[in-house]
Design an enzyme around this catalytic site. Structure first.
Site, short mmCIF file in Angstrom:
data_model
loop_
_atom_site.label_atom_id
_atom_site.label_comp_id
_atom_site.label_asym_id
_atom_site.label_seq_id
_atom_site.Cartn_x
_atom_site.Cartn_y
_atom_site.Cartn_z
N ASP A 232 -117.89 67.48 6.88
CA ASP A 232 -118.29 66.10 7.19
C ASP A 232 -119.32 65.55 6.20
OD1 ASP A 232 -116.63 66.16 9.42
OD2 ASP A 232 -118.22 66.87 10.73
N ALA A 233 -119.37 66.12 5.02
CA ALA A 233 -120.38 65.70 4.04
C ALA A 233 -119.78 65.10 2.78
CB ALA A 233 -121.28 66.89 3.69
#
Lengths: 288, 288, 288, 288
Positions: A232-233
Site C-alpha cells: 500500500d505504499a
C-alpha cells in the site's frame, strides 16, 4: 478530451530540466507534419526533473511505428530523456484480478461495455470461483487459481502464466485481497493498479473500514495506486472521500466505501489507458 | 507554483486553431533566451479556437517591455493571435468595492497581508461607511460614495473617478450588492470580479439563500464571475458548494455560505492576479 | 443503521408544533412494550410544523398491524397528526421506468442484488426494448410500452395498468426521459422518484449537460426528487456534484454525470425504502 | 438551529442502552413544563451505550440551576446515566493558545465578532509575541509565555495559572505548535480542542504538509480533535479535505490547508460551544 477516433501518437517524456525542451519537442512534431492535439508539461522544482506528455495526430505526419525511434533518438539523447511512445491503434490489453467481491469488477465491465474504457480484456483471474458468472456474462475468459496454504508461489506462477499467455499490458487488482509477491510483481513496474479501501497513507494494510470506525474518523476514502513491493505504499494515482458520522456502523462504511472504490479505480484505469500518468520519486504526475 | 521571486513574463494567446502554434511560440521564447517555466494550452473543439498561457524567465532573455511587441508581432500576425503580455515586476492594482458585510473584504485583506495575493490595493470603495475601520486597519484608503435615490449614475461617476485616479487594473466586488451600470462597466471588460452567493445559474438575482431555502436544495454554492451587462450571467471563474439539510435555517445557509464566498472569491482574485484566466464565448479557460 | 433483521415498525408523524409531543409519542411506545431503536424529530420554525420518525422493535411489543390504529388514534387526534406506520415485514414493491440508457437501471439492480436496497421489483417498464436484456439478466419482468405520436395518454394508461397489476408501492424513473402526465401522476404523490441530470434548480428541462457546458459552469450536479406536475420542480431528496473544467467536452460532462446520477438516485431510493423522507411545503425532511 | 435568544437548558446524557429512556427523559421535561426544542439520540450497538442531547426552553418550566439536580437525579440513577446540564445564560469562557501563525486566530476572532461563536474570550496566550497586535485589535488580553529549553514545565505552569485566573471553560489550540504535557492536560479532559493540519490518522506528528507532498497524496485534510496524552490521537471532532495535484508545491499545500484549518477548527469550536459533542471510546458523537 483525447484523440477520439483519430489516429494519434502519445509521447511521454521525463528528463532533467533544461532550456528549450518544449520548443525542441513541439518543433520536432511540427517538422514531421504532426498536429499537436494536447501538450502538458510539469517541472518538479525539488528534483529539477521535467515531464511532458504530448498527443499528436498522425494524419499528414511522416512518423510511424517503424521510423519513430530513429527520428526521435537524437533529440531524446540531447536532453537525456527517458521516453515512451504509444500508438492509438494499439488498444491496451488489461487483465483483472478479483477476489469474491463483485462491485469493482462489475463497475469496470459496465464502463468497458459503455465505451468509457478503451481496452481489451483477455482475462479475469481469481482465487475463487465466485465471480465466474460475472465474467462470463461479459464474455471474458475467467480463470480460477485457488490459493492453498504454503502454495502461494505456485499460485502466482499459475497466474503469471495466464497473464503471459494472454499477453497483457497491465493488471488491475479489483479487490483481489492478496498481497502480491515477486513472482507477480517482477517486470510489471507501474503496470499493476490496485484499489485500497482507505485514504492512504491512513489505514494501510487489512480491515481499513473497521479501523476507520474504531478511530472515529469523520471522512473515509479510497485510493488507487501502482503496486510496489511495499504494501500500500506505491505511487498514488487517484483518491476520493466521503463524509461519515457516528451513525455509520462498519457495514455503512463498507457500503459507502464501495461507491468510492468503484469511482476511484475507474478513474485510475482510464488515466492509465490514456497514458496520462508518469511516475517519479514514488509519486505520479497526472496529466488530466 | 508560479515564477515566485524570479523576474518573468506571462504571455496569453487566443487564436484560430492551426498546426505548429506551440512549436512556433515555444521556439520564439527559446530563440530569445527565455526559460519556459509553465506552458498550458487548450483547444476549444466546438469553435476551433486555440488558447495558450506561457510563463518564462527573463534572466538571460533578450526580450523586454520595450522590444517585445516588435519581436513578437510577426508571429502573432501569422496565426491571427489576440495576445497580452504581463511583466512580473508590474504588480496589479486592485480596487475593492464593498457594501456593509465584512467577511469577503476581511478575507481578501488577510490573504493580501499573508502574501497570498500579490497586488497593490490603492482603494476600497463603499456606498456605506460601515467597513471604514476594516480598511483603515489594513492601511488602505477608504472612500464612501453613498447611493441616493435617482442618483445612481452620479454615484457611479464618483466611483469611476476614484478608480481612475487610483489607476486600478481591476475591480473586485466583495459583496457590493449593487447592480453596476454602463458608467462603471464600460472599459472594464473581464476586469471586474464579482462573488455571487449561489451556485449559478441557479438563484441569480436577489436573496439567493432565502430562495435556496424555499426550494429545499440539499447543497448551496457560491460563484465568482466576471461582470457583464447581463446580471449574474458573466463568465464563471470559480464555484464551490457545501451540503445543507432541512435542519439549516436561512441564517445557517448564510453562515455556511460566507465560508464559500470567501474561498471562491479569493480563488478567482488569485487566478486573475496570476493571469491564469482567458475568456471566450462568455466562458473562462482557467489554467490552474 | 436501521432495524436490520429485527421485526420493527416505523412511524412517521407530521403535526403542528406543540409541547409534549416527544414525551407522548415515546411514552406510547414504551407503554406498549416497544423498544425505541431510532427517533428523529424536526421543527420547521417558519411554519410551526413538527416532524418525527421513530423506529421501534416489535419483539415484546403488544402493537401489531391489527390493533395499531385503534391504540394510536387518540394520541394522533390530540395533536392533529397526519401519520403513517410501516411494518418491516412489508417489503416495498418498486417499479423502475427506463429509456435507453442503462447506467441507472444497472446500478439499482446491482445494489438490489447486493442487498443494499430492500425491495421487491415486480416490473421494469420502458418505451424502448433496448434494456430488456438487462432486466432479464436480473430476472425481472420487462414491459415495452412504445410511445407513438399523439398516443401519449394511451401509452400512460398502458404503463398504469402494468403498475397496478404489479401492485407497486412506488416508481423510480431511472432516466425515463419522458414527462409524466396526470394519467401516471395521479395517486402517486411523493411516490415517484426521478433523477435529473443537473443541479436543480439550474438547468431544469432538457439537455442539461449541453446547457451546463454552454454556460461554462465549473461544477455539475445531479438531483433526485419526487415528481410533481411541475417539471423538475418537485421536492428535492438528494443532490451531489463534481468539479469540471474547460477541458471537459459535453461528452465528458455526460460521463462524469453518470456517476453522480447513479449515486444520487440510489441514495434517494434507499431513503424512500427506509421511510426516512417526509414531505412538506414542497421540501423534504430527510432523517438520515 | 439552536435556542437563539430564548433561555434554554441543554442536557447531555450517556448510559447503558435500555428500554424507555427517551420516554422517561422527554416525560421528565414535559412534566416540569419544559418545551423540547431539540432532541437527538444515538445508540452505539457495539458497546450497547446510549447517548442523548436535549435542548428545552425554560420559559414556563419549573426547573432551574438550583433545583435541577434534585429533580433529575432519581431518573438519572435509575438508568445509570452520566449527564451534564448547561444553562444558556452561561456563556462559555474560551482561551486561545497560539504560536506565530495568524490565520486560525484571526478566523476565530472574526467569527466571534460576527456572532457565529457565542463565547467569552478572556485570554489569548502564546509562546511568542508575534500575534499580540491581532489580540489587541480584538480587545482580548494577550499573554506571552516564552518557551525556553528545559523550562517546559515552568512555562506550562505559567500558562495554567493564566487559564485558572481567567476562569476558562475550555481551551482552543489555534496552531499552538507545542505538545502539551500533563501540567496543562490534567483536568481539561475533552476541553482542549486542537487543529491538526492533516487528515488524521495520516501524518500525525510534525510537518504533515511536507510529508503529504513527499507521499504524493491527491487530497490533503485538516482535523480538529480533543487533546489527550497521546499525540494527535484524541477523539476526532471534525475533518475536511481539499484536492491537490502534482502541480502543488509544499507551500501550495500549506496555503490550501490554511483554508481547511480555519473552517474545521471553527466547526469544532462552534459544536463545543453548543454542547453538541459527546465523547465515548475515544470517539465523538456529534449531534449536528
Amino acid at each position: 478530451m483525447t484523440g477520439g477516433s483519430r489516429r494519434t501518437a502519445r509521447l511521454l517524456i521525463a528528463c532533467p530540466d533544461a532550456r528549450g525542451i518544449v520548443a525542441a519537442v513541439a518543433g520536432f512534431v511540427a517538422e514531421h507534419g504532426g498536429n499537436l492535439l494536447e501538450s502538458d508539461q510539469h517541472t518538479d522544482p525539488e528534483h529539477d526533473e521535467f515531464f511532458m506528455r504530448l498527443e499528436f495526430e498522425l494524419e499528414g505526419c511522416d512518423l510511424d511505428r517503424g521510423n519513430f525511434a530513429g527520428a526521435w533518438s537524437p533529440l531524446a539523447d540531447r536532453f537525456g530523456m527517458s521516453w515512451q511512445v504509444r500508438w492509438s491503434e494499439d488498444v491496451k490489453r488489461m487483465a483483472i484480478l478479483v477476489g469474491k467481491q463483485a462491485h469493482c469488477l462489475q463497475d469496470l465491465l459496465w464502463r468497458w461495455e459503455a465505451g468509457e474504457l478503451r481496452a481489451q480484456i483477455p482475462a479475469i483471474i481469481s482465487n475463487h470461483a465466485t465471480l465466474q458468472p460475472v465474467a462470463e456474462a461479459a464474455g471474458v475468459p475467467f480463470h480460477t487459481c485457488p490459493l492453498e496454504p504454503q502454495r502461494e508461489v505456485a499460485q502466482e506462477e499459475q497466474v503469471r502464466s495466464i497473464l503471459e499467455q494472454a499477453d497483457v499490458d497491465f493488471i488491475v487488482l479489483a479487490r483481489y485481497m492478496q498481497i502480491l509477491g515477486p513472482t507477480l510483481l517482477d517486470g510489471y513496474e507501474n503496470r499493476i493498479i490496485n484499489i485500497h479501501h482507505s485514504f492512504l497513507p491512513a489505514f494501510s494494510g487489512g480491515e481499513p473500514y473497521r479501523r476507520a470506525y474504531d478511530r472515529g474518523v469523520k471522512i473515509i476514502g479510497a485510493t488507487s495506486h501502482y503496486v510496489t513491493a511495499d504494501l500500500d505504499a506505491g505511487p498514488i494515482i487517484a483518491q476520493s472521500v466521503v463524509a461519515v458520522s457516528h451513525r455509520d456502523a462498519v457495514d455503512d462504511l463498507r457500503r459507502k466505501g464501495r461507491d468510492l472504490e468503484r469511482i476511484v479505480l475507474a478513474r485510475a484505469v482510464r488515466a492509465h489507458l490514456e497514458d496520462k500518468i508518469l511516475v517519479s520519486q514514488n509519486k505520479t504526475v497526472m496529466f488530466d
